[in-house]
Design an enzyme around this catalytic site. Structure first.
Site, mmCIF file in Angstrom:
data_model
loop_
_atom_site.group_PDB
_atom_site.id
_atom_site.type_symbol
_atom_site.label_atom_id
_atom_site.label_comp_id
_atom_site.label_asym_id
_atom_site.label_seq_id
_atom_site.Cartn_x
_atom_site.Cartn_y
_atom_site.Cartn_z
ATOM 1 N N ASP A 1 -116.283 19.408 -25.806
ATOM 2 C CA ASP A 1 -116.162 17.954 -25.661
ATOM 3 C C ASP A 1 -117.541 17.392 -25.333
ATOM 4 O O ASP A 1 -118.463 18.145 -24.973
ATOM 5 C CB ASP A 1 -115.149 17.581 -24.568
ATOM 6 C CG ASP A 1 -115.551 18.101 -23.201
ATOM 7 O OD1 ASP A 1 -115.983 19.283 -23.102
ATOM 8 O OD2 ASP A 1 -115.459 17.345 -22.211
ATOM 9 N N GLU B 1 -114.736 19.338 -20.102
ATOM 10 C CA GLU B 1 -115.763 19.534 -19.080
ATOM 11 C C GLU B 1 -116.318 18.211 -18.591
ATOM 12 O O GLU B 1 -116.544 18.027 -17.384
ATOM 13 C CB GLU B 1 -116.895 20.403 -19.644
ATOM 14 C CG GLU B 1 -117.835 20.971 -18.574
ATOM 15 C CD GLU B 1 -118.954 20.020 -18.154
ATOM 16 O OE1 GLU B 1 -119.514 20.216 -17.075
ATOM 17 O OE2 GLU B 1 -119.277 19.048 -18.908
#
Lengths: 453, 453
Positions: free
Chosen positions: B82, B147
Site C-alpha cells: 500500500d 502499513e
C-alpha cells in the site's frame, strides 16, 4: 409603518451582498423621519475595499434634524439599523426577521441591537408631537447601517461635518448597549483594545516530530514560552510597564460600584465558573470595566484539528489582545509589548520572531459631572423610580470615543435593553416593558436636558 | 509483469474506499510469488471499525514461502504494497501512478516506500533462480497492504501464527526505510511514542474577551502555563522522572556515531535552521535517534483561523507527544506525565483538567552482535565496497518492535532507499542505482546469512 416593520428587513451588514437590505432600511428610516417632519440628508460615505480586493459602495449615513430653535440645547442621537446575522438553523425559536411577542418579550434580530432603541427615540419625538407640546430640545439624528462591521466611513463623515452638522450640537447620546443588571443604567466608559500577532518562524518545512524531534528548537515551544510570559495565573499582566498608566481609583469612583445590584453567585452560575479571579462583586466589575485585561485567543499554523498529528509546525502565530482603560494609550501599549523580543532573546532561538499589532481602539470615559449625566440620572429616577446604575462596558465600542474625540462634545450611553436581551445571540429580544418604559425614558431625558443646559 | 506494473495500482490505504486497489495489488503480488514457485497463504485478518462506526473487512495479509530445506537458515522478509495518497495537484512533476524514469531516477508513488524494495526482494530470489543456483537460505514473505494506516490486524496475525508460520523463522528483515546519508546503512533502532491530550475545560460558553476579560481565569492561559512546564528552551524535558530510564551511552555505542557521514552544515541548510539544539553532528544524531524528545503539536478549541477574533475559548486541548527510547516504557511515561495535575494545582484554577494519552508504541533496539547484523554488514561491504552506517530511526515504526517482541526473533532493518527519496512527499523516487544495487545487496545478504548461521 408598524413598529414591527423594520424588523422584517434582513439588514445583516456582515455580508456585503446584503447591503441592498441595509440601504432599504436606511431609506425606510429616512422616509419615517420625513413623515414626522424632519429633514434628512442622505450622506454618501464613499467606497470600501473588501478583503478580496473588490471595491464596493458603502451604504449612506442618515443625518437628520427636526425644527430648530436656537434658544434650546441640541441633542444628537446616534443609532444603527443594521444587524448581526441570524437564521432559524442557528437555533432561533421564532423567525428572527418576523417580530414575535411571547410572554411580554419581543423576539427578533435587532429588537434590542439596535432597531428597537432607534424606534424608541422616534416614538419619544412622536410623544411630544402627539400632545402638541414642543420638543424641549433640538433633535438631530445620525443613523448608520454598518455598525456591526465597524462603521466604515463614519469617522471620516464625523470629521467632514464637524463644522456643519455637529457645530451646534451640545450633547451626543447613544443607546446601543444594555443594562448590567435588572436595573436601569447610564454608561460612562468603554475599554479600548489592541490585538497582537506573535509570529515565530522556524524551519523551512513542517517536519515529522519523530524524525526531527529533539534536534530542532521548535517554533511552538518558543511561542508557548512567549505567551507564558504575558500574564500570571491571577490574571496580572506581566508585560513591563503596560499597566503603569491605569488611572488610579478615586474614592468617588469606588463608591459607584457599591450601587450596582450585581449578584456574584448568579454571575458565577451564568458564566459556569466556580470562582472569578476576584472575590467580591466590586472587584469583579472593576476587573471587567475599569482595569486592563489580557486574553490569549489562539494559535494559527499549529495542529488544531481533532485527533493526532505528529507535526513540528514550521511557523506559528499566537494571538492575544489587551483591553485598555484610561489613561492607557494603544500605541504606547503596542510599543511596550515589543518587550516580547527581550523574552525571545533569552530563548537563544534560531527562529525568527515578529510581533505586530492591529485594531488599536482607545478606551473611553466620560465626565459624570457633565449636565448630560445629571439629566440622564433625573430621567431614570422619574420613569423608573430608582437611581440608575453608573456602569461601563468592558468591550470596545469605538463610536463613543470617536464622537467625543472628534467633536469635543459630551457623549453619554443611555441603554434601554435588558441585561438578558441576548444581543448578537439566538433569540435576541427586548421586553415590551423595556421598550415602552425606554421610550418614556427618552422623552423624559429630552425634558431634563432642557433644564440642565 | 514489468517492474513498473505494481506502481500503476493506486493502492492508497489511507482511503478505505480504495482498499479494492489494495486487494488488487496484494493479488498481483501473490500471483507473482506463485509464478516464481512460491506457495501463498492469503490470511484473512478480520474486520475494522472506521471512526464513523462502520465496520469494514480488512484486506488480507500474504504469507508466502519458497521451497524449504531444514538444513538452511530461514529468513522472513516483511514488506508492504500500500502507499500514501498522491495526485498531480499536490505538486507532482509526473503522474505518481505511472513510473517515470528521469536522469537515472524512477519517479512514482511507492517507488521507495515500499513497492520498489518488495520487488527488489523478489528480484533477489529470481537472480538465484536465473543462475540455477540454490537460494542459500529459506525465504518466507509477509506482505501487507495497510502499513500506511497502522497495519490493522498484523499484530494479531503475528500472535496467531507464532507457533506455525514464525516457528522456524531465524531472522526477520524489513526494508521499509531509507539511508541517513549518501552511504548504505543498517538500521538497528526506532523510537517509541506516546501522544498526549491536555484538556482544560472552563466556563459554560465561549465568551467575549471584552465583556469577561480580566475576571475569568481563562482555560487558554492555564493551558499555556501547563504546556510551558513541559520543556525548556534547550529541548530538555522537564516532566519529573520521564528521562530517568534512558539507557546510558556506552563507549561502543558512542563510536557508532563517528562513522556516520552526516554533514551538519548540509543538514542545517536542508532543514532551514540557523542551528540545531546541539552543536556537533554526533549530538544532533543522538538527539534524533537515541534520546527522547517532546514536541508540542498544537491546540484544539482555540481560535486558529487567520484574522482576529476576541474570544475566550471555553475549552482547549493541547497536544504533545514524547518520543521514547530504550529503556523508557510508554505506560510509565504516561503515568509520569500526570505530573501536569500538580502543575495545575499551583494555578489555583476553577477550571477542570484532563490529561489523556494515546498511541503508546514502544521503542525498539536490536542487538548489533546478532549474526544477522554481521551478515548485513558483510553484504554491504561486498556490494558497495564501504562500511554500512549503523543507524536508527527517530520516528516510530512499530513493526520491528512488534515482530521482535511477539516472535522473539532477531529483527533487522536493511534499507535500500536513498536519503533524498522523498517517501510520503511529492515526487517520491528510487534511483535506478539504488534499485539495482539494492537487489544485489539482498542477494548477497541471503548468501552471507547462510554463512553466519
Amino acid at each position: 409603518m408598524k413598529y414591527s416593520d423594520p424588523l422584517l428587513v434582513g439588514s445583516d451588514s456582515g455580508d456585503h451582498t446584503k447591503w441592498g437590505e441595509v440601504e432599504r432600511i436606511l431609506n425606510m428610516t429616512a422616509v419615517r423621519i420625513q413623515e414626522m417632519g424632519g429633514t434628512v440628508d442622505i450622506a454618501d460615505v464613499g467606497t470600501h475595499q473588501l478583503p478580496s480586493g473588490e471595491t464596493v459602495s458603502l451604504p449612506p449615513v442618515i443625518l437628520a434634524e427636526f425644527e430648530r430653535d436656537p434658544k434650546k440645547a441640541t441633542l444628537c442621537i446616534y443609532g444603527h439599523v443594521d444587524v448581526q446575522p441570524a437564521k432559524m438553523a442557528d437555533g432561533w425559536t421564532t423567525d428572527p426577521f418576523n417580530l414575535t411577542e411571547i410572554k411580554g418579550n419581543l423576539y427578533g434580530r435587532g429588537a434590542t441591537d439596535n432597531k428597537g432603541p432607534v424606534l424608541a427615540w422616534l416614538h419619544a419625538v412622536e410623544s411630544y408631537q402627539a400632545t402638541e407640546k414642543e420638543i424641549p430640545v433640538n433633535i438631530k439624528l445620525i443613523i448608520e447601517g454598518l455598525e456591526e462591521v465597524g462603521s466604515y466611513g463614519l469617522l471620516e463623515l464625523t470629521r467632514k461635518r464637524n463644522d456643519s452638522f455637529f457645530a451646534d450640537v451640545d450633547f451626543i447620546v447613544i443607546s446601543d448597549n444594555v443594562w448590567a443588571t435588572r436595573n436601569p443604567a447610564l454608561t460612562y466608559g468603554t475599554r479600548g483594545s489592541s490585538y497582537f500577532f506573535v509570529e515565530v518562524d522556524g524551519p523551512k518545512l513542517d517536519f515529522h516530530s519523530g524524525v526531527y524531534g529533539g534536534s530542532i528548537q521548535e517554533p511552538m515551544s518558543d511561542l508557548i514560552a512567549l505567551l507564558g510570559s504575558l500574564l500570571d495565573h491571577t490574571g496580572k499582566i506581566l508585560v513591563p510597564g503596560v499597566t503603569d498608566d491605569v488611572a488610579p481609583l478615586t474614592e468617588d469612583e469606588r463608591k459607584l460600584y457599591d450601587n450596582i445590584s450585581f449578584d456574584l453567585e448568579e454571575m458565577k452560575s451564568v458564566a459556569g465558573v466556580k470562582h472569578f479571579l476576584q472575590d467580591t462583586k466590586e472587584e469583579v466589575l472593576m476587573a471587567r470595566w475599569r482595569n486592563p485585561s489580557l486574553s490569549i485567543h489562539g494559535i494559527q499554523g499549529a495542529f488544531s484539528e481533532p485527533g493526532t498529528k505528529t507535526v513540528i509546525p514550521k511557523q506559528v502565530t499566537g494571538k492575544f489582545s489587551i483591553r485598555q482603560v484610561p489613561n492607557m494609550d494603544p500605541p504606547d501599549v503596542e510599543r511596550k509589548v515589543r518587550h516580547l523580543q527581550q523574552v525571545f532573546s533569552t530563548l537563544k532561538s534560531p527562529n525568527r520572531l515578529r510581533v505586530t499589532a492591529t485594531v488599536g481602539a482607545k478606551p473611553w470615559v466620560a465626565n459624570l459631572k457633565n449636565p448630560q449625566y445629571v439629566a440622564g440620572q433625573r430621567a431614570v429616577r422619574e420613569v423608573f423610580g430608582v437611581e440608575p446604575e453608573l456602569i461601563r462596558e468592558g468591550s470596545t465600542i469605538p463610536i463613543a470615543q470617536n464622537f467625543q474625540e472628534e467633536t469635543g462634545k459630551s457623549v453619554m450611553m443611555l441603554p434601554i435593553g435588558g441585561h438578558d436581551d441576548g444581543e448578537h445571540s439566538q433569540n435576541e429580544k427586548i421586553s415590551r416593558y423595556n421598550y415602552i418604559e425606554g421610550t418614556k425614558l427618552f422623552a423624559a431625558y429630552f425634558y431634563e436636558l432642557s433644564l440642565v443646559k
